[in-house]
Design an enzyme around this catalytic site. Structure first.
Site, PDB file in Angstrom:
ATOM      1  N   GLU A   1       8.917 -12.820 -21.841  1.00 23.37           N
ATOM      2  CA  GLU A   1       8.643 -11.473 -21.334  1.00 23.37           C
ATOM      3  C   GLU A   1       7.545 -10.798 -22.171  1.00 23.37           C
ATOM      4  O   GLU A   1       6.665 -10.127 -21.629  1.00 23.37           O
ATOM      5  CB  GLU A   1       9.939 -10.642 -21.327  1.00 23.37           C
ATOM      6  CG  GLU A   1       9.804  -9.186 -20.950  1.00 23.37           C
ATOM      7  CD  GLU A   1       9.165  -8.941 -19.593  1.00 23.37           C
ATOM      8  OE1 GLU A   1       8.935  -9.882 -18.825  1.00 23.37           O
ATOM      9  OE2 GLU A   1       8.844  -7.765 -19.317  1.00 23.37           O
TER      10      GLU A   1
ATOM     11  N   ASN B   1       1.178  -0.507   6.033  1.00 24.49           N
ATOM     12  CA  ASN B   1       1.539  -1.270   4.838  1.00 24.49           C
ATOM     13  C   ASN B   1       2.233  -2.527   5.335  1.00 24.49           C
ATOM     14  O   ASN B   1       3.129  -2.444   6.165  1.00 24.49           O
ATOM     15  CB  ASN B   1       2.485  -0.441   3.963  1.00 24.49           C
ATOM     16  CG  ASN B   1       3.003  -1.227   2.778  1.00 24.49           C
ATOM     17  OD1 ASN B   1       2.345  -2.148   2.302  1.00 24.49           O
ATOM     18  ND2 ASN B   1       4.177  -0.870   2.309  1.00 24.49           N
ATOM     19  N   GLY B   2       1.800  -3.685   4.834  1.00 25.64           N
ATOM     20  CA  GLY B   2       2.417  -4.943   5.271  1.00 25.64           C
ATOM     21  C   GLY B   2       1.371  -5.900   5.793  1.00 25.64           C
ATOM     22  O   GLY B   2       0.179  -5.755   5.494  1.00 25.64           O
TER      23      GLY B   2
ATOM     24  N   LYS C   1       3.964  -9.401 -20.720  1.00 20.88           N
ATOM     25  CA  LYS C   1       3.531  -8.006 -20.912  1.00 20.88           C
ATOM     26  C   LYS C   1       2.114  -7.978 -21.477  1.00 20.88           C
ATOM     27  O   LYS C   1       1.262  -7.237 -21.008  1.00 20.88           O
ATOM     28  CB  LYS C   1       4.437  -7.257 -21.890  1.00 20.88           C
ATOM     29  CG  LYS C   1       5.756  -6.708 -21.432  1.00 20.88           C
ATOM     30  CD  LYS C   1       5.750  -5.658 -20.390  1.00 20.88           C
ATOM     31  CE  LYS C   1       5.678  -6.204 -19.003  1.00 20.88           C
ATOM     32  NZ  LYS C   1       6.865  -6.553 -18.327  1.00 20.88           N
TER      33      LYS C   1
ATOM     34  N   CYS D   1       0.858  -1.184   0.000  1.00 20.16           N
ATOM     35  CA  CYS D   1       0.000   0.000   0.000  1.00 20.16           C
ATOM     36  C   CYS D   1       0.897   1.238   0.000  1.00 20.16           C
ATOM     37  O   CYS D   1       2.103   1.137   0.176  1.00 20.16           O
ATOM     38  CB  CYS D   1      -0.864   0.003   1.240  1.00 20.16           C
ATOM     39  SG  CYS D   1      -1.729  -1.560   1.438  1.00 20.16           S
TER      40      CYS D   1
ATOM     41  N   ARG E   1       1.281   1.827  -5.956  1.00 24.10           N
ATOM     42  CA  ARG E   1       1.504   0.847  -4.896  1.00 24.10           C
ATOM     43  C   ARG E   1       0.219   0.123  -4.507  1.00 24.10           C
ATOM     44  O   ARG E   1       0.250  -0.847  -3.752  1.00 24.10           O
ATOM     45  CB  ARG E   1       2.084   1.531  -3.662  1.00 24.10           C
ATOM     46  CG  ARG E   1       3.423   2.165  -3.888  1.00 24.10           C
ATOM     47  CD  ARG E   1       3.930   2.734  -2.597  1.00 24.10           C
ATOM     48  NE  ARG E   1       4.172   1.673  -1.622  1.00 24.10           N
ATOM     49  CZ  ARG E   1       5.305   1.008  -1.504  1.00 24.10           C
ATOM     50  NH1 ARG E   1       6.309   1.274  -2.279  1.00 24.10           N
ATOM     51  NH2 ARG E   1       5.437   0.068  -0.596  1.00 24.10           N
TER      52      ARG E   1
ATOM     53  N   GLU F   1      -0.578  -9.181 -18.853  1.00 27.37           N
ATOM     54  CA  GLU F   1      -0.883  -8.372 -17.678  1.00 27.37           C
ATOM     55  C   GLU F   1      -1.620  -7.080 -17.995  1.00 27.37           C
ATOM     56  O   GLU F   1      -2.395  -6.605 -17.169  1.00 27.37           O
ATOM     57  CB  GLU F   1       0.367  -8.106 -16.838  1.00 27.37           C
ATOM     58  CG  GLU F   1       1.392  -7.226 -17.485  1.00 27.37           C
ATOM     59  CD  GLU F   1       2.608  -7.003 -16.593  1.00 27.37           C
ATOM     60  OE1 GLU F   1       2.451  -6.849 -15.391  1.00 27.37           O
ATOM     61  OE2 GLU F   1       3.730  -6.963 -17.146  1.00 27.37           O
TER      62      GLU F   1
ATOM     63  N   TRP G   1      -3.893  -1.755  -1.354  1.00 28.58           N
ATOM     64  CA  TRP G   1      -3.988  -2.926  -2.219  1.00 28.58           C
ATOM     65  C   TRP G   1      -4.319  -4.070  -1.275  1.00 28.58           C
ATOM     66  O   TRP G   1      -3.517  -4.433  -0.424  1.00 28.58           O
ATOM     67  CB  TRP G   1      -2.671  -3.168  -2.934  1.00 28.58           C
ATOM     68  CG  TRP G   1      -2.733  -4.271  -3.939  1.00 28.58           C
ATOM     69  CD1 TRP G   1      -3.221  -4.204  -5.213  1.00 28.58           C
ATOM     70  CD2 TRP G   1      -2.275  -5.612  -3.772  1.00 28.58           C
ATOM     71  NE1 TRP G   1      -3.099  -5.417  -5.837  1.00 28.58           N
ATOM     72  CE2 TRP G   1      -2.533  -6.301  -4.990  1.00 28.58           C
ATOM     73  CE3 TRP G   1      -1.693  -6.324  -2.724  1.00 28.58           C
ATOM     74  CZ2 TRP G   1      -2.214  -7.652  -5.177  1.00 28.58           C
ATOM     75  CZ3 TRP G   1      -1.378  -7.661  -2.919  1.00 28.58           C
ATOM     76  CH2 TRP G   1      -1.631  -8.305  -4.131  1.00 28.58           C
TER      77      TRP G   1
ATOM     78  N   LYS H   1       2.177  -2.509  -8.262  1.00 26.67           N
ATOM     79  CA  LYS H   1       3.568  -2.361  -8.690  1.00 26.67           C
ATOM     80  C   LYS H   1       4.556  -3.111  -7.802  1.00 26.67           C
ATOM     81  O   LYS H   1       5.410  -3.824  -8.277  1.00 26.67           O
ATOM     82  CB  LYS H   1       3.924  -0.877  -8.725  1.00 26.67           C
ATOM     83  CG  LYS H   1       5.335  -0.591  -9.223  1.00 26.67           C
ATOM     84  CD  LYS H   1       5.483  -0.948 -10.676  1.00 26.67           C
ATOM     85  CE  LYS H   1       6.880  -0.753 -11.196  1.00 26.67           C
ATOM     86  NZ  LYS H   1       7.068  -1.438 -12.477  1.00 26.67           N
TER      87      LYS H   1
ATOM     88  N   HIS I   1       5.247 -30.616 -29.970  1.00 31.04           N
ATOM     89  CA  HIS I   1       5.043 -31.631 -28.929  1.00 31.04           C
ATOM     90  C   HIS I   1       3.721 -31.424 -28.201  1.00 31.04           C
ATOM     91  O   HIS I   1       3.536 -31.929 -27.097  1.00 31.04           O
ATOM     92  CB  HIS I   1       6.230 -31.633 -27.961  1.00 31.04           C
ATOM     93  CG  HIS I   1       7.517 -31.997 -28.642  1.00 31.04           C
ATOM     94  ND1 HIS I   1       7.777 -33.272 -29.089  1.00 31.04           N
ATOM     95  CD2 HIS I   1       8.576 -31.239 -29.031  1.00 31.04           C
ATOM     96  CE1 HIS I   1       8.957 -33.301 -29.694  1.00 31.04           C
ATOM     97  NE2 HIS I   1       9.466 -32.066 -29.682  1.00 31.04           N
TER      98      HIS I   1
HETATM   99  C1  F6R Z   1       5.628  -7.390 -14.713  1.00 29.09           C
HETATM  100  C2  F6R Z   1       6.176  -6.952 -13.447  1.00 29.09           C
HETATM  101  C3  F6R Z   1       6.331  -7.955 -12.375  1.00 29.09           C
HETATM  102  C4  F6R Z   1       7.617  -7.675 -11.572  1.00 29.09           C
HETATM  103  C5  F6R Z   1       7.690  -8.593 -10.359  1.00 29.09           C
HETATM  104  C6  F6R Z   1       8.981  -8.432  -9.603  1.00 29.09           C
HETATM  105  O1  F6R Z   1       5.582  -6.342 -15.627  1.00 29.09           O
HETATM  106  O2  F6R Z   1       6.474  -5.815 -13.256  1.00 29.09           O
HETATM  107  O3  F6R Z   1       6.331  -9.252 -12.866  1.00 29.09           O
HETATM  108  O4  F6R Z   1       8.710  -7.865 -12.417  1.00 29.09           O
HETATM  109  O5  F6R Z   1       6.608  -8.336  -9.522  1.00 29.09           O
HETATM  110  O6  F6R Z   1       9.124  -7.125  -9.158  1.00 29.09           O
HETATM  111  P1  F6R Z   1      10.528  -6.582  -8.696  1.00 29.09           P
HETATM  112  O7  F6R Z   1      11.418  -6.585  -9.877  1.00 29.09           O
HETATM  113  O8  F6R Z   1      10.258  -5.218  -8.162  1.00 29.09           O
HETATM  114  O9  F6R Z   1      11.030  -7.523  -7.645  1.00 29.09           O
END
Ligand code: F6R
Length: 609
Positions: A482, A100-101, A486, A2, A27, A489, A74, A604, A505
């Site tokens: 990757e 937060n936590g 992208k 959060c 966040r 998500e 969140w 994030k 396969h």
């Molecule tokens: C996808 C994305 C997440 C982060 C993951 C790890 O676009 O952003 O998959 O890569 O949550 O986050 P970090 O790198 O901050 O540990």
């Protein structure tokens, strides 16, 4: 995960706190709230949904005061709702807290407090803390918070307002990020720097197990036992504007376009002028250790894990050290096998991802050396690892990671080349060739951005598509993973990445007329093999967007459309190849009307398990 903001001072407290929360919405954004203390009364306003809902509520209210705390949530314990939104209060309304936590022992505390007569209004773990403060309060808020700290287990960044102490805010930190902003006759507390950058650049980074008392006159820091702690002021050098959208419709697009700058910054000063060697002078890892390393574990989540996959290929092929790439949430719950000289590399944009940090701590507990690749100075990963390579991507606000990935790759290339050189696995000529290749990348990434209109057009195919596939071999396969993440998500389209040779396969059964397939063919030594796999999907009716290097028009014979990438060394192609995939995901999400920067169900910084 959060966002927290607290302010004490003479400005309009509502504006400072709500403005700060707006900068922290990345966040968490399922509800928000604010508590203001004014002449001994605490007023709390909260609202489910985006911060805008809270702002609407506040617009018609007269709120002023000398101190305020706010929160953007969140959800972890309890669904998003007005009741579960922070701030939370005790029965008497004398205290208001934001958190937060996760309070791990909240159930037993809740039972104990209910038995003592407390009434709960929410399903959150946080509310127990408000009641616990009420239960333990003895007229001395500071001492009470020390006692509270002894009773709660788990992770928290906690900020408290108390009716009887209108001239102070108390903040506590254990395993959740929190910083203090220092002003003149005013002070700030927040989960992250952008929240307060408009007002100050002088920061205290709170460490685990610290608490702080903020008044207008100053900030005092203590251990959780109440022992004073001397803090160094950290000066923030980036400006508030760099944390804003900078004219782009979304942070994600802005961040995609920042990649030439981010790559350049991450390389800056790390390549000798004559290209003779990598200069990672910040590393304490000495040559003797680099020579002795006999295994590497790379640990990360999500996009950072995908960067690790490229890192594995690079380190194994240059430095000839075996590398395991591990998902942090899996790694932390098994008993990893270490060789005598295993080096552990954690990769985390935020440096605060709970699973990655837990793995880092476990590995350190076992006496292993940890190198962190992170984007956030002052983050837990940065502070706890033995060695750190900072990726100078700058603040990444969009939930979908873009510039963090490309700069993580740069860090891994630099490390891989350095280790290979030190170990004598590659000679001076190869080092020079690779470093020149890296040096050219910022310019090449700029060129790749010119593919944006083509991808915007292609993305229209995804308006009504629910399935798509990304295929490639070797490094292209890692980038395909990757690309698929992208797209999933932010566009909410089901996307799978496959090693191109693996389709036959089983997965080939899913390729039917018109299914879009993205085929990466950037590796010359595997080009023909990949083309055979593209032919397999074409024969089943797939509509294929291929990607290859400029000059290789041969691909046009096989696919429906081609994206051309500037020529680079094949090993470095992932940095360029990922950019069109980021753009594709972005434009597909826009075409589908999605909230690009804040995709559903995601946040994030994942600071819970
Ligand atoms: C996808 C994305 C997440 C982060 C993951 C790890 O676009 O952003 O998959 O890569 O949550 O986050 P970090 O790198 O901050 O540990």
């Amino acid at each position: 995960m959060c966002g927290i903001v607290g302010y004490i001072g003479a400005r309009n407290v509502k504006d400072v706190v709500v403005g700060g929360l707006a900068k922290l919405e990345y966040r968490g954004y399922d509800s928000a709230g604010i508590a203001v203390i004014d002449e001994g009364n605490i007023q709390v306003v909260k609202s489910v949904g985006r911060l805008a809902n809270l702002e609407d509520k506040l617009a018609s209210m007269e709120i002023s005061g000398q101190a305020a705390i706010g929160h953007t949530r969140w959800a972890t314990h309890g669904k998003p709702s007005d009741e579960n939104a922070h701030p939370h209060q005790d029965c008497s309304g004398r205290f208001a807290i934001v958190h937060n936590g996760i309070v791990e022992n909240y159930l037993s505390l809740r039972e104990e407090l209910i038995a003592a007569g407390h009434q709960f209004n929410s399903e959150t773990d946080t509310e127990v803390v408000a009641h616990l403060i009420e239960e333990l309060y003895n007229g001395d808020l500071f001492q009470t918070m020390i006692e509270v700290g002894k009773r709660i287990r788990g992770a928290y960044a906690l900020v408290v307002l108390a009716k009887d102490h209108p001239d102070e805010i108390i903040a506590m930190r254990k395993a959740s990020p929190m910083i203090i902003g220092l002003g003149e006759n005013e002070n700030f507390v927040a989960s992250d720097i952008p929240a307060i950058l408009e007002y100050t650049r002088d920061i205290y980074v709170m460490e685990d197990g610290e608490m702080a008392v903020l008044t207008t006159a100053g900030v005092e820091c203590f251990t959780m036992d109440g022992e004073p702690v001397h803090k160094e002021v950290y000066k923030v050098t980036w400006d508030a504007v760099s944390a804003e959208r900078g004219g782009y419709p979304h942070f994600m697009l802005k961040e995609i376009h920042e990649q030439p700058r981010a790559v350049r910054d991450t390389l800056r000063g790390r390549i000798a002028e004559d290209f003779s060697r990598v200069q990672l002078d910040e590393l304490k890892l000495d040559d003797a250790f680099m020579k002795a390393v006999d295994r590497i574990h790379i640990i990360a989540c999500g996009t950072s894990w995908h960067a690790g996959l490229v890192g594995k290929a690079v380190i194994e092929s240059y430095a000839r050290i075996p590398v395991d790439v591990e998902i942090a949430s899996e790694y932390r719950y098994r008993r990893p096998l270490f060789t005598p000289n295993t080096l552990v590399i954690v990769i985390s944009q935020s440096g605060e991802t709970a699973d990655t940090l837990a793995a880092l701590r476990e590995v350190k507990r076992q006496g292993r050396r940890v190198l962190a690749i992170t984007n956030v100075v002052g983050s837990s990963a940065e502070r706890e690892a033995d060695d750190v390579i900072i990726t100078w991507a700058g603040p990444e606000i969009a939930v979908a990671s873009t510039k963090a990935y490309t700069t993580q790759l740069i860090a891994l290339y630099l490390l891989g080349i350095k280790m290979a050189h030190v170990r004598g696995e590659i000679g001076d000529d190869k080092v020079r060739e690779l470093l020149k290749g890296l040096e050219d990348l910022p310019q090449a990434t700029e060129q790749v951005l010119d593919t944006a209109p083509q991808l915007e057009r292609f993305a229209q195919r995804y308006v009504d598509t629910m399935d798509t596939f990304f295929i490639g071999r070797s490094l292209d396969y890692s980038v395909a993973m990757e690309g698929a993440l992208k797209l999933k998500e932010i566009s909410y389209i089901h996307a799978e990445a496959y090693a191109a040779g693996e389709l036959k396969h089983g997965t080939l059964a899913l390729i039917t007329e018109g299914v879009p397939v993205i085929a990466l063919a950037t590796q010359p030594d595997l080009y023909e093999k990949t083309v055979s796999n593209i032919v397999e999907v074409k024969a089943r009716g797939a509509f294929v967007l291929g990607m290859t290097w400029i000059g290789n028009e041969d691909l046009e014979k096989t696919v429906d459309e081609v994206i051309y990438l500037p020529k680079t060394l094949p090993e470095l192609a992932p940095i360029l190849a990922v950019i069109p995939l980021q753009l594709l995901a972005y434009y597909a999400a826009v075409a589908r009307g999605n909230d690009v920067d804040k995709p559903r169900n995601l946040a994030k910084s994942v600071t819970v398990e």
